[in-house]
Write a protein that holds these residues in place. Structure first.
Motif, PDB file in Angstrom:
ATOM      1  N   THR A 174      99.376  32.541  72.585  1.00 48.73           N
ATOM      2  CA  THR A 174     100.864  34.211  72.705  1.00 48.73           C
ATOM      3  C   THR A 174     101.758  32.988  73.667  1.00 48.73           C
ATOM      4  O   THR A 174     103.251  34.090  73.912  1.00 48.73           O
ATOM      5  CB  THR A 174      99.714  34.057  74.431  1.00 48.73           C
ATOM      6  N   ASN A 175     102.036  31.908  73.944  1.00 49.55           N
ATOM      7  CA  ASN A 175     103.220  31.135  74.427  1.00 49.55           C
ATOM      8  C   ASN A 175     104.676  31.572  72.432  1.00 49.55           C
ATOM      9  O   ASN A 175     104.667  30.079  72.133  1.00 49.55           O
ATOM     10  CB  ASN A 175     103.019  29.233  74.662  1.00 49.55           C
ATOM     11  N   VAL A 176     105.609  32.320  73.375  1.00 50.68           N
ATOM     12  CA  VAL A 176     106.567  32.483  72.786  1.00 50.68           C
ATOM     13  C   VAL A 176     107.198  31.064  71.949  1.00 50.68           C
ATOM     14  O   VAL A 176     108.136  30.484  70.858  1.00 50.68           O
ATOM     15  CB  VAL A 176     107.337  33.558  72.734  1.00 50.68           C
ATOM     16  N   PRO A 191     100.693  44.257  70.718  1.00 47.05           N
ATOM     17  CA  PRO A 191     102.068  43.552  70.487  1.00 47.05           C
ATOM     18  C   PRO A 191     101.516  42.553  69.156  1.00 47.05           C
ATOM     19  O   PRO A 191     100.408  41.888  69.252  1.00 47.05           O
ATOM     20  CB  PRO A 191     102.430  43.546  71.501  1.00 47.05           C
ATOM     21  N   PRO A 192     102.527  42.808  67.934  1.00 49.60           N
ATOM     22  CA  PRO A 192     102.497  41.458  67.445  1.00 49.60           C
ATOM     23  C   PRO A 192     102.576  40.134  67.949  1.00 49.60           C
ATOM     24  O   PRO A 192     101.809  39.246  67.136  1.00 49.60           O
ATOM     25  CB  PRO A 192     103.637  41.748  66.355  1.00 49.60           C
ATOM     26  N   THR A 193     103.428  39.507  68.965  1.00 44.82           N
ATOM     27  CA  THR A 193     103.617  38.593  70.015  1.00 44.82           C
ATOM     28  C   THR A 193     102.261  38.072  70.246  1.00 44.82           C
ATOM     29  O   THR A 193     102.184  36.735  70.776  1.00 44.82           O
ATOM     30  CB  THR A 193     104.860  38.347  70.342  1.00 44.82           C
ATOM     31  N   TYR A 194     101.245  39.042  70.677  1.00 47.90           N
ATOM     32  CA  TYR A 194     100.085  38.870  71.202  1.00 47.90           C
ATOM     33  C   TYR A 194      98.648  39.241  69.885  1.00 47.90           C
ATOM     34  O   TYR A 194      98.325  39.881  70.668  1.00 47.90           O
ATOM     35  CB  TYR A 194      99.732  40.055  72.640  1.00 47.90           C
ATOM     36  N   THR A 254     103.154  46.776  75.836  1.00 50.50           N
ATOM     37  CA  THR A 254     103.416  45.223  76.375  1.00 50.50           C
ATOM     38  C   THR A 254     101.502  45.128  75.969  1.00 50.50           C
ATOM     39  O   THR A 254     100.639  45.168  76.084  1.00 50.50           O
ATOM     40  CB  THR A 254     104.215  45.283  77.678  1.00 50.50           C
ATOM     41  N   GLN A 282     104.783  33.632  62.303  1.00 46.49           N
ATOM     42  CA  GLN A 282     105.690  33.177  62.636  1.00 46.49           C
ATOM     43  C   GLN A 282     106.003  31.486  63.428  1.00 46.49           C
ATOM     44  O   GLN A 282     106.067  31.343  64.368  1.00 46.49           O
ATOM     45  CB  GLN A 282     105.289  34.210  64.500  1.00 46.49           C
ATOM     46  N   ARG A 339     102.933  29.970  63.894  1.00 46.46           N
ATOM     47  CA  ARG A 339     101.180  30.303  64.734  1.00 46.46           C
ATOM     48  C   ARG A 339     100.747  29.587  64.173  1.00 46.46           C
ATOM     49  O   ARG A 339     100.224  30.240  63.109  1.00 46.46           O
ATOM     50  CB  ARG A 339     100.855  31.336  65.932  1.00 46.46           C
ATOM     51  N   THR A 374      95.841  42.867  64.015  1.00 49.51           N
ATOM     52  CA  THR A 374      97.090  42.853  64.092  1.00 49.51           C
ATOM     53  C   THR A 374      97.446  41.494  63.310  1.00 49.51           C
ATOM     54  O   THR A 374      98.343  41.743  62.481  1.00 49.51           O
ATOM     55  CB  THR A 374      97.965  42.558  65.975  1.00 49.51           C
ATOM     56  N   PHE A 427     105.839  28.332  69.821  1.00 49.36           N
ATOM     57  CA  PHE A 427     106.785  29.406  67.311  1.00 49.36           C
ATOM     58  C   PHE A 427     107.263  28.444  66.818  1.00 49.36           C
ATOM     59  O   PHE A 427     108.596  28.011  67.776  1.00 49.36           O
ATOM     60  CB  PHE A 427     106.757  30.290  67.643  1.00 49.36           C
TER      61      PHE A 427
END
Length: 305
Positions: free
Chosen positions: A48-50, A248-251, A159, A79, A81, A256, A53
């Motif tokens: 979850t920490n961008v 969301p794709p980042t979480y 979000t 990404q 990850r 997902t 990446f």
């Protein structure tokens, strides 16, 4: 008589024993719940920490493949990850959303079912007709509608902070009807019994009768339905996330991750979709096995078998 009496406790114990498949399913459920709760301590990285990446390490195959990196057991996604860490966090999110949806739906359904079964009349008619209208819509369609309206009204609905709340509400708005119908039928049976009539005669308030006397006697089927619906709620969350209206794709969530991996399956990068999908199948299957056993166990028509 002397020969039959000692066998009764043994037969009772035999009926209470779980089948091997149920024991395995329960062990899998407990293990996956424990892993999901301990994900921040088990996962090698925080997906979850961008800032963590690494695009240079994107799309690495699993460690058992020729080009795999031992630091990433199940490979990496597009990404960069770590896929193992993303699955752990994704399983945590999916279980939390599914469990939250079941809790909200059960709470609403139990309250409305008690009111409909105890008071009857126009209260029963209004609650049940609203439930019939909701059941006329498919679960996914109604969830998509609720999620779309929420995203149109609240710009931050997509979000990571608000998406779980929207998903829980979108899933629960359809599932409460099943609880309400079950509790309503059980409440109507309990309300006609002598102990409830005696409580009314001595002047106890209706709220006291419903909460203290009727509610404990109608909770057994609710627990069974909740166990079965947990798997359905997790699967619904994964479906919504796969359709792009979930997390969301980042979480990461399991849905997902499957949606992201689906874009790379035909290019040979199969692990991004396959490993989250296998995790989802195992989780849903294990919960369904336990739920089916509980349903049969508390079904009075099957107790003599």
């Amino acid at each position: 008589m002397s020969l039959a009496a000692p066998n009764r406790p043994a037969k009772r114990r035999r009926r209470l024993q779980m089948p091997v498949s149920v024991m395995i399913g329960l062990a899998v459920v407990v293990l996956m719940l424990a892993i999901a709760l301990l994900a921040p301590w088990i996962a090698p990285t925080d997906p979850t920490n961008v800032a963590s990446f690494d695009l240079m390490s994107a799309e690495l195959p699993p460690a058992f493949m020729p080009d795999g990196d031992p630091a990433h057991w199940l490979g990496t996604d597009n990404q960069g990850r770590d896929l193992f860490s993303a699955i752990l966090y994704g399983m945590r999110v999916s279980i939390a959303i599914g469990g939250g949806a079941v809790l909200v739906a059960a709470s609403i359904g139990v309250v409305l079912g008690l009111l409909a079964g105890y008071f009857g009349g126009w209260v029963d008619i209004v609650i049940m007709r609203v439930g019939d209208v909701i059941l006329s819509l498919p679960t996914i369609l109604l969830a998509l509608l609720v999620s779309g309206i929420a995203r149109a009204i609240f710009p931050e609905a997509g979000t990571a902070q608000w998406a779980p709340v929207i998903l829980i509400g979108a899933i629960a708005i359809h599932e409460w009807v099943q609880y309400a119908r079950t509790v309503r039928a059980a409440t109507m049976v309990e309300a006609s019994k002598d102990y409830v009539r005696a409580a009314r005669v001595i002047g106890l308030p209706s709220l006291h009768i419903m909460v203290r006397h009727i509610l404990p006697n109608v909770m057994s089927p609710v627990m069974v339905i909740a166990t079965i619906n947990l798997a359905a709620a997790v699967l619904t969350e994964a479906t919504l996330s796969f359709l792009g209206v979930g997390m969301p794709p980042t979480y990461p969530s399991l849905g997902t991750l499957i949606r992201i991996g689906n874009e790379f399956v035909f290019s040979g990068i199969w692990w991004i979709a396959v490993f989250p999908a296998v995790t989802l199948v195992i989780l849903v299957l294990a919960v369904n096995v336990v739920g089916d056993w509980l349903r049969d166990r508390f079904n009075p028509k099957l107790k003599g078998r």
